[in-house]
Design a protein around this motif. Structure first.
Motif, PDB file in Angstrom:
ATOM      1  N   CYS A 108      41.317  76.661  72.115  1.00 47.27           N
ATOM      2  CA  CYS A 108      40.582  77.862  71.727  1.00 47.27           C
ATOM      3  C   CYS A 108      39.894  77.635  70.381  1.00 47.27           C
ATOM      4  O   CYS A 108      40.549  77.261  69.406  1.00 47.27           O
ATOM      5  CB  CYS A 108      41.529  79.058  71.631  1.00 47.27           C
ATOM      6  N   CYS A 151      41.703  80.531  67.760  1.00 45.78           N
ATOM      7  CA  CYS A 151      43.104  80.467  67.330  1.00 45.78           C
ATOM      8  C   CYS A 151      43.657  79.047  67.386  1.00 45.78           C
ATOM      9  O   CYS A 151      44.756  78.786  66.886  1.00 45.78           O
ATOM     10  CB  CYS A 151      43.975  81.419  68.134  1.00 45.78           C
ATOM     11  N   CYS A 203      40.570  83.608  75.968  1.00 45.56           N
ATOM     12  CA  CYS A 203      41.793  82.956  75.514  1.00 45.56           C
ATOM     13  C   CYS A 203      43.013  83.834  75.815  1.00 45.56           C
ATOM     14  O   CYS A 203      43.055  84.995  75.413  1.00 45.56           O
ATOM     15  CB  CYS A 203      41.715  82.650  74.020  1.00 45.56           C
ATOM     16  N   CYS A 228      44.635  84.834  72.107  1.00 47.70           N
ATOM     17  CA  CYS A 228      43.982  85.693  71.101  1.00 47.70           C
ATOM     18  C   CYS A 228      42.841  86.531  71.666  1.00 47.70           C
ATOM     19  O   CYS A 228      42.164  87.237  70.918  1.00 47.70           O
ATOM     20  CB  CYS A 228      43.480  84.852  69.928  1.00 47.70           C
ATOM     21  N   TYR A 232      40.005  85.573  72.606  1.00 49.09           N
ATOM     22  CA  TYR A 232      38.668  85.063  72.284  1.00 49.09           C
ATOM     23  C   TYR A 232      37.865  84.943  73.578  1.00 49.09           C
ATOM     24  O   TYR A 232      38.333  84.352  74.551  1.00 49.09           O
ATOM     25  CB  TYR A 232      38.782  83.707  71.593  1.00 49.09           C
TER      26      TYR A 232
HETATM   27 ZN   LIG Z   1      42.515  81.945  71.113  1.00 50.86          ZN
END
Ligand SMILES: [Zn+2]
Lengths: 283, 341
Positions: free
Chosen positions: A28, A31, A47, A50, A52
């Motif tokens: 990622c 993170c 993700c 997190c 994302y």
């Molecule tokens: Zn992430």
């Protein structure tokens, strides 16, 4: 649209597989956590740790957004020239054409969501960082003019570094060109919905991306006029952690809803319902 | 006499100083007598220096680089919006405030008389001394500035007043507060609303046309641009930073960006280049004001002969046709260039 609905679609058409980097594992960019690539992919390239939202391709976006096999592309042959004879621009265009298999930084066409016909534009960030030059401006305006002629709602997914520097003032004018077409759409009372995705900045954010009747945005996207660095330059003030993100813009009143990728399609379906239902009164 | 000569103007400024000294000498009887004693003909000296100056001016200003044009556009002695408003218009009545939360001094505007007719005039305002420059935020408008501008535009529309707009800004403000107050959204709304505003709009780019901050008030029926003004999608320093990670290469970036008035005209993006006095507008404020006035007068007459619907349709077509692209789809192949080419 229920979650399972497009899960099935995705597995059938399999477009998502292509973008997960490095095969089995995926790191990622936000993170740094390394996940099993298939888990990221199954999570719509979000993700699992997190949330994302990874960049996804236009094909993946279409798969996630519109009814299966409903998309028909328009104006795919429209492409940029190099009117300023700007250094290296021709080479950059050619390599992006080869890389993306597309002629420009936006894909436009006709599609359906929940059976309803609409016009849709999706930014191709892989092509010159989604920037807006003459070809992008022309494709958007053609889409908007068609919407006016056929009384069809328009949805634009934005992702752009802004106006395309290599086309100089000609590209700046695309802000006025697209906004002028939107003024006509506005007067014709045709729905125009913007979905802001990562990143949406500069002249694109200061024109058609900011003019939606409704503006929704994916979480965590970079959204702002100038880059964080530029805006930061001569300011003593400490910038908030989330400066120039979806969350910041939402807090400031610039975005109607922050919508997770898994809910974008459902949200659009619902919005279209509200915006296109026959009028309950006659003016 | 310039207060702030640019580097390439310095040889001229030195000659100016010398000419001034001789002129002073010619007025002072003691110095005159001294000069005669030494066999110096003061009048002849002045005449020779002035000839030399003339030649130097022609030579320097016929060979300006694009970067020199950027410097000219940013010249601290260059006339600003309020200078034009004071000389070209009568009875200027400034209006303030965005009716939301602020009054942005980076944009000024109000009612005025232009050749006996009521108009709405507005524009970016830069300033010369440090304190006022800070007050005006160096001509970089905040969201409240664009909201004020739009408010004045709507007044012009409502009362059928022609709108005259002066553009002179490095860029829109993009700091934290500007983002919080929606700078992008405000600019976008200005672009959209100007394109359908039902009154004639004339825009004059008088100095720096700095990207979205300029365009945000520059969607008009007729776009005029001063000879040494520039109009660009990005400041040359920013362009150099992106291309070469080196802001000091702005002169190269200026050339690549083709940001001069001549280029804007070649690309069909402006309607007329207003010639400046030799050496630039800053050398003769009354003369450039006269040129701007006569150009405004001509174009306003042209626009006033059109119906409002024609005007708005024309304005749409004008911006609709901007930009260059080609269609590589063999069935409909076409190369598009701006309409006025
Ligand atoms: Zn992430």
């Amino acid at each position: 649209m229920a979650r399972g609905g497009w899960f099935r679609k995705q597995s059938r058409n399999g477009a998502a597989e292509a973008t997960v980097p490095d095969g089995l594992w995926s790191k990622c960019p936000r993170c740094g956590v390394i996940s099993f690539a298939r888990d990221v992919e199954r999570n719509l390239n979000v993700c699992p740790k997190c949330e994302y939202h990874h960049l996804i391709t236009v094909e993946q976006r279409l798969t996630l957004t519109v009814d299966e096999n409903s998309f028909v592309e328009m104006d795919a042959g429209i492409t940029s020239l190099n009117p300023l004879a700007f250094p290296d621009y021709d080479d950059k265009l050619n390599s992006d054409r080869a890389k993306t298999g597309r002629k420009e930084a936006i894909v436009t066409g006709r599609a359906k969501i929940d059976g309803q016909t609409l016009l849709i534009g999706i930014a191709e960030f892989g092509f010159r960082a989604g920037s807006m030059g003459g070809a992008v401006g022309e494709k958007i305006v053609r889409l908007l003019e068609l919407a006016e002629q056929e009384n069809l709602p328009v949805i634009l997914f934005t992702a752009s570094g802004g106006a395309r520097m290599q086309e100089g003032l000609l590209s700046l004018m695309q802000m006025a060109k697209t906004s002028a077409a939107l003024a006509r759409l506005d007067q014709a009372r045709i729905p125009y919905i913007v979905v802001i995705t990562h990143p949406t900045t500069g002249g694109v954010y200061a024109s058609y991306a900011a003019l939606g009747d409704v503006i929704i945005a994916e979480p965590g996207a970079t959204v702002g006029l100038a880059g964080r660095r530029v805006g930061n330059q001569d300011m003593g003030a400490k910038l908030p952690e989330d400066f120039q993100t979806t969350e910041f813009q939402y807090r400031c009143g610039m975005v109607d809803q922050i919508v997770h990728r898994r809910d974008v399609r459902g949200t659009l379906g619902k919005l279209l319902m509200f915006l296109t239902e026959a009028r309950t009164y006659v003016k | 006499m310039l207060n702030n000569p640019l580097d390439f103007e310095k040889p001229i400024a030195e000659l100016d100083d010398l000419i001034d000294e001789f002129k002073l000498a010619s007025r002072e009887p003691e110095m005159r007598a001294d000069a005669e004693l030494k066999g110096i003909d003061i009048e002849l000296q002045i005449a020779e220096l002035e000839t030399k100056r003339e030649a130097l001016m022609t030579q320097i200003f016929a060979n300006l680089t694009p970067w020199n044009e950027v410097q000219m556009a940013r010249h601290k002695d260059r006339p600003y919006t309020l200078d034009y408003i004071r000389t070209i218009f009568k009875d200027f009545m400034e209006l303030h405030g965005d009716r939301t939360n602020a009054d942005d001094p980076a944009i000024v505007g109000g009612f005025a008389k232009f050749q006996g007719e009521s108009v709405v005039v507005l524009g970016h305002q830069k300033a010369r001394d440090l304190k006022e420059r800070q007050l005006r935020n160096f001509g970089s408008a905040r969201p409240s500035g664009f909201r004020k501008a739009l408010r004045l535009m709507k007044l012009a529309e409502k009362f059928s007043r022609p709108l005259i707009i002066f553009v002179d800004t490095p860029a829109a403000e993009a700091n934290l507060m500007a983002e919080e107050e929606g700078i992008s959204s405000t600019i976008a709304i200005c672009l959209r609303e100007m394109s359908v505003l039902r009154t004639p709009i004339i825009v004059v780019i008088i100095g720096e046309g700095g990207s979205g901050g300029a365009l945000g008030i520059a969607v008009g029926d007729t776009i005029l641009m001063l000879e040494h003004a520039v109009y660009s999608v990005i400041p040359p320093e920013g362009c150099a930073a992106i291309l070469w990670s080196d802001r000091s290469r702005a002169p190269e970036a200026s050339a690549a960006l083709k940001l001069t008035a001549k280029h804007a005209a070649e690309f069909g993006l402006i309607d007329e280049v207003i010639g400046e006095p030799l050496g630039g507008a800053h050398r003769d404020h009354p003369l450039i004001a006269e040129s701007v006035k006569s150009s405004l007068s001509y174009h306003l007459d042209v626009l006033k002969n059109l119906s409002i619907q024609d005007l708005v349709d024309r304005r749409y077509s004008k911006f609709r046709n901007m930009g260059r692209w080609e269609n590589t789809d063999i069935t409909t192949a076409v190369v598009h260039v701006s309409s006025s080419d």
